[in-house]
Each structure stands twice: as C-alpha cells, then as structure tokens.
Write a protein that holds these residues in place. Structure first.
Motif, PDB file in Angstrom:
ATOM      1  N   VAL A  74       0.838  -1.204   0.000  1.00 22.81           N
ATOM      2  CA  VAL A  74       0.000   0.000   0.000  1.00 22.81           C
ATOM      3  C   VAL A  74       0.868   1.248   0.000  1.00 22.81           C
ATOM      4  N   ALA A  75       1.939   1.260   0.787  1.00 25.63           N
ATOM      5  CA  ALA A  75       2.827   2.421   0.838  1.00 25.63           C
ATOM      6  C   ALA A  75       3.513   2.657  -0.504  1.00 25.63           C
ATOM      7  N   LEU A  76       3.980   1.608  -1.143  1.00 28.02           N
ATOM      8  CA  LEU A  76       4.615   1.764  -2.456  1.00 28.02           C
ATOM      9  C   LEU A  76       3.637   2.303  -3.494  1.00 28.02           C
ATOM     10  N   MET A  77       2.414   1.815  -3.480  1.00 28.17           N
ATOM     11  CA  MET A  77       1.420   2.298  -4.434  1.00 28.17           C
ATOM     12  C   MET A  77       1.075   3.759  -4.188  1.00 28.17           C
ATOM     13  N   LEU A  78       1.002   4.160  -2.927  1.00 27.29           N
ATOM     14  CA  LEU A  78       0.692   5.556  -2.610  1.00 27.29           C
ATOM     15  C   LEU A  78       1.835   6.485  -2.993  1.00 27.29           C
ATOM     16  N   PHE A  79       3.067   6.084  -2.727  1.00 25.81           N
ATOM     17  CA  PHE A  79       4.211   6.942  -3.026  1.00 25.81           C
ATOM     18  C   PHE A  79       4.544   6.995  -4.506  1.00 25.81           C
ATOM     19  N   MET A  80       4.175   5.969  -5.237  1.00 27.32           N
ATOM     20  CA  MET A  80       4.450   5.959  -6.669  1.00 27.32           C
ATOM     21  C   MET A  80       3.342   6.660  -7.457  1.00 27.32           C
ATOM     22  N   GLY A  81       2.338   7.173  -6.764  1.00 25.96           N
ATOM     23  CA  GLY A  81       1.280   7.913  -7.428  1.00 25.96           C
ATOM     24  C   GLY A  81       0.269   7.031  -8.108  1.00 25.96           C
ATOM     25  N   GLY A  82       0.200   5.787  -7.753  1.00 25.95           N
ATOM     26  CA  GLY A  82      -0.730   4.867  -8.385  1.00 25.95           C
ATOM     27  C   GLY A  82      -2.002   4.701  -7.592  1.00 25.95           C
ATOM     28  N   THR A  83      -2.581   5.794  -7.128  1.00 29.92           N
ATOM     29  CA  THR A  83      -3.781   5.701  -6.298  1.00 29.92           C
ATOM     30  C   THR A  83      -4.985   5.200  -7.077  1.00 29.92           C
ATOM     31  N   GLU A  84      -4.979   5.372  -8.421  1.00 27.90           N
ATOM     32  CA  GLU A  84      -6.126   4.877  -9.183  1.00 27.90           C
ATOM     33  C   GLU A  84      -6.154   3.354  -9.229  1.00 27.90           C
ATOM     34  N   GLU A  85      -4.988   2.699  -9.020  1.00 24.66           N
ATOM     35  CA  GLU A  85      -4.969   1.240  -8.983  1.00 24.66           C
ATOM     36  C   GLU A  85      -5.427   0.682  -7.629  1.00 24.66           C
ATOM     37  N   LEU A  86      -5.376   1.520  -6.607  1.00 24.61           N
ATOM     38  CA  LEU A  86      -5.783   1.067  -5.283  1.00 24.61           C
ATOM     39  C   LEU A  86      -7.295   1.133  -5.140  1.00 24.61           C
ATOM     40  N   SER A  87      -7.864   0.100  -4.645  1.00 20.75           N
ATOM     41  CA  SER A  87      -9.307   0.108  -4.401  1.00 20.75           C
ATOM     42  C   SER A  87      -9.586   0.837  -3.096  1.00 20.75           C
ATOM     43  N   PHE A  88     -10.818   1.238  -2.945  1.00 22.31           N
ATOM     44  CA  PHE A  88     -11.240   1.925  -1.739  1.00 22.31           C
ATOM     45  C   PHE A  88     -11.044   1.046  -0.514  1.00 22.31           C
ATOM     46  N   LEU A  89     -11.329  -0.238  -0.662  1.00 24.18           N
ATOM     47  CA  LEU A  89     -11.195  -1.179   0.447  1.00 24.18           C
ATOM     48  C   LEU A  89      -9.740  -1.323   0.886  1.00 24.18           C
ATOM     49  N   THR A  90      -8.820  -1.302  -0.061  1.00 24.96           N
ATOM     50  CA  THR A  90      -7.401  -1.414   0.268  1.00 24.96           C
ATOM     51  C   THR A  90      -6.931  -0.223   1.096  1.00 24.96           C
ATOM     52  N   VAL A  91      -7.369   0.970   0.724  1.00 30.12           N
ATOM     53  CA  VAL A  91      -6.978   2.172   1.465  1.00 30.12           C
ATOM     54  C   VAL A  91      -7.600   2.170   2.851  1.00 30.12           C
ATOM     55  N   ILE A  92      -8.839   1.743   2.941  1.00 36.35           N
ATOM     56  CA  ILE A  92      -9.516   1.688   4.241  1.00 36.35           C
ATOM     57  C   ILE A  92      -8.865   0.640   5.144  1.00 36.35           C
ATOM     58  N   MET A  93      -8.417  -0.462   4.577  1.00 37.00           N
ATOM     59  CA  MET A  93      -7.834  -1.542   5.363  1.00 37.00           C
ATOM     60  C   MET A  93      -6.396  -1.258   5.801  1.00 37.00           C
ATOM     61  N   ALA A  94      -5.760  -0.241   5.249  1.00 41.69           N
ATOM     62  CA  ALA A  94      -4.366   0.068   5.609  1.00 41.69           C
ATOM     63  C   ALA A  94      -4.180   0.268   7.114  1.00 41.69           C
ATOM     64  N   PRO A  95      -5.035   1.026   7.807  1.00 41.66           N
ATOM     65  CA  PRO A  95      -4.865   1.141   9.266  1.00 41.66           C
ATOM     66  C   PRO A  95      -5.038  -0.200   9.995  1.00 41.66           C
ATOM     67  N   VAL A  96      -5.902  -1.049   9.466  1.00 39.41           N
ATOM     68  CA  VAL A  96      -6.090  -2.374  10.076  1.00 39.41           C
ATOM     69  C   VAL A  96      -4.810  -3.191   9.950  1.00 39.41           C
ATOM     70  N   TYR A  97      -4.140  -3.096   8.791  1.00 40.48           N
ATOM     71  CA  TYR A  97      -2.872  -3.800   8.604  1.00 40.48           C
ATOM     72  C   TYR A  97      -1.817  -3.292   9.590  1.00 40.48           C
ATOM     73  N   VAL A  98      -1.804  -1.992   9.824  1.00 42.67           N
ATOM     74  CA  VAL A  98      -0.837  -1.418  10.768  1.00 42.67           C
ATOM     75  C   VAL A  98      -1.112  -1.936  12.178  1.00 42.67           C
ATOM     76  N   VAL A  99      -2.380  -1.986  12.571  1.00 37.21           N
ATOM     77  CA  VAL A  99      -2.732  -2.485  13.905  1.00 37.21           C
ATOM     78  C   VAL A  99      -2.350  -3.956  14.042  1.00 37.21           C
ATOM     79  N   VAL A 100      -2.654  -4.759  13.025  1.00 33.34           N
ATOM     80  CA  VAL A 100      -2.291  -6.184  13.057  1.00 33.34           C
ATOM     81  C   VAL A 100      -0.780  -6.336  13.133  1.00 33.34           C
ATOM     82  N   PHE A 101      -0.043  -5.496  12.418  1.00 33.42           N
ATOM     83  CA  PHE A 101       1.414  -5.531  12.426  1.00 33.42           C
ATOM     84  C   PHE A 101       1.955  -5.246  13.831  1.00 33.42           C
ATOM     85  N   ILE A 102       1.435  -4.207  14.471  1.00 35.33           N
ATOM     86  CA  ILE A 102       1.905  -3.821  15.813  1.00 35.33           C
ATOM     87  C   ILE A 102       1.537  -4.897  16.845  1.00 35.33           C
TER      88      ILE A 102
END
Length: 143
Positions: A30-58
């Motif tokens: 998700v971070a690579l897609m956001l920094f490379m400017g490819g936000t149109e390839e990211l689905s809404f669900l993927t962006v919403i789930m990013a904080p959940v991934y961070v919580v699971v990681f921690i």
C-alpha cells in the motif's frame, strides 16, 4: 553443575510470525502504491484496510515478543524465570509448590498457586531429565 533451560514455545507464536509477515508485506504494498502515485490502482477497500494492517502488524510484533521471550533456567542454585513481559525473577526450589504431570506435558506451579511455565516432551529437550532434576531438588510431583 547441572543446568537446564526450558523455552516456552507454541503454535501461537508461529501464527503471529505469519501474521506479522503478511501484514508487513501488505503495508509495504500500500505504501509503495501511494508513493508511486498509483492511487487509481488502489481500491477503496485497500486504502480503508491500511490502518487495520498497521494495527495487526503492531499487535503481531507484541505477541511474537511475548511468545518468544518466556523461558526458565534451572541450575543448582535456583531458577531464573524470564516472563513474557516484565523483569527477570530469581526463584528458589522452595518457592515451587508442585509439578503437575498430565500425559507428556508438565506444568510448574509457584507457592501462590500461579502457573509458572508449561512444557512437554515434544518441544522440550530432555524433559524427563528436567523432571528428575526437580525431583532431586525436593519439588513435589502430582499426577
């Protein structure tokens, strides 16, 4: 000088390592897609789930440390217990109430009735030697 080390391992630790790797890879994606400017390839669900991934990681990091840190070292002078969280404790054999044996698994209890550590024949090297050593130190055994 006799010395034995019991490291508490479980399947849960392996599961948390797997979750740690998966959530870390997903965060990286998700971070690579956001920094490379490819936000149109990211689905809404993927962006919403990013904080959940961070919580699971921690949480996974915390649980891996918790499941991998616990161990007990037995020697002639006493026991050195490293709990999953907190400071290392020095105990004496008189501080142990009993060793409960059920099949091929063993549980060591302290005088205040708390479970100190659980180990078994399958994941612990020389478990029978550890039991014999505790018997020689006068720790009661219970079936």
């Amino acid at each position: 000088m006799n010395s034995y080390k019991i490291r508490q391992t479980s399947l849960l630790g392996t599961i948390f390592i797997f979750l740690l790797i998966l959530s870390g890879l997903r965060i990286l994606f998700v971070a690579l897609m956001l920094f490379m400017g490819g936000t149109e390839e990211l689905s809404f669900l993927t962006v919403i789930m990013a904080p959940v991934y961070v919580v699971v990681f921690i949480v996974s990091i915390f649980m891996v440390i918790r499941t991998r840190r616990s161990d007990l070292v037995l020697n002639d002078d006493g026991l050195v217990y490293t709990p999953p969280l907190g400071a290392t404790k020095l105990l004496f054999y008189s501080d142990l109430e009993k060793v409960s044996m059920g099949g091929r698994s063993y549980i060591i209890y302290t005088r205040d009735g708390k479970k100190l550590i659980t180990f078994d024949d399958f994941r612990t090297q020389n478990a029978s030697g550890i039991i014999a050593f505790l018997k020689s130190k006068g720790v009661p055994m219970e079936m």
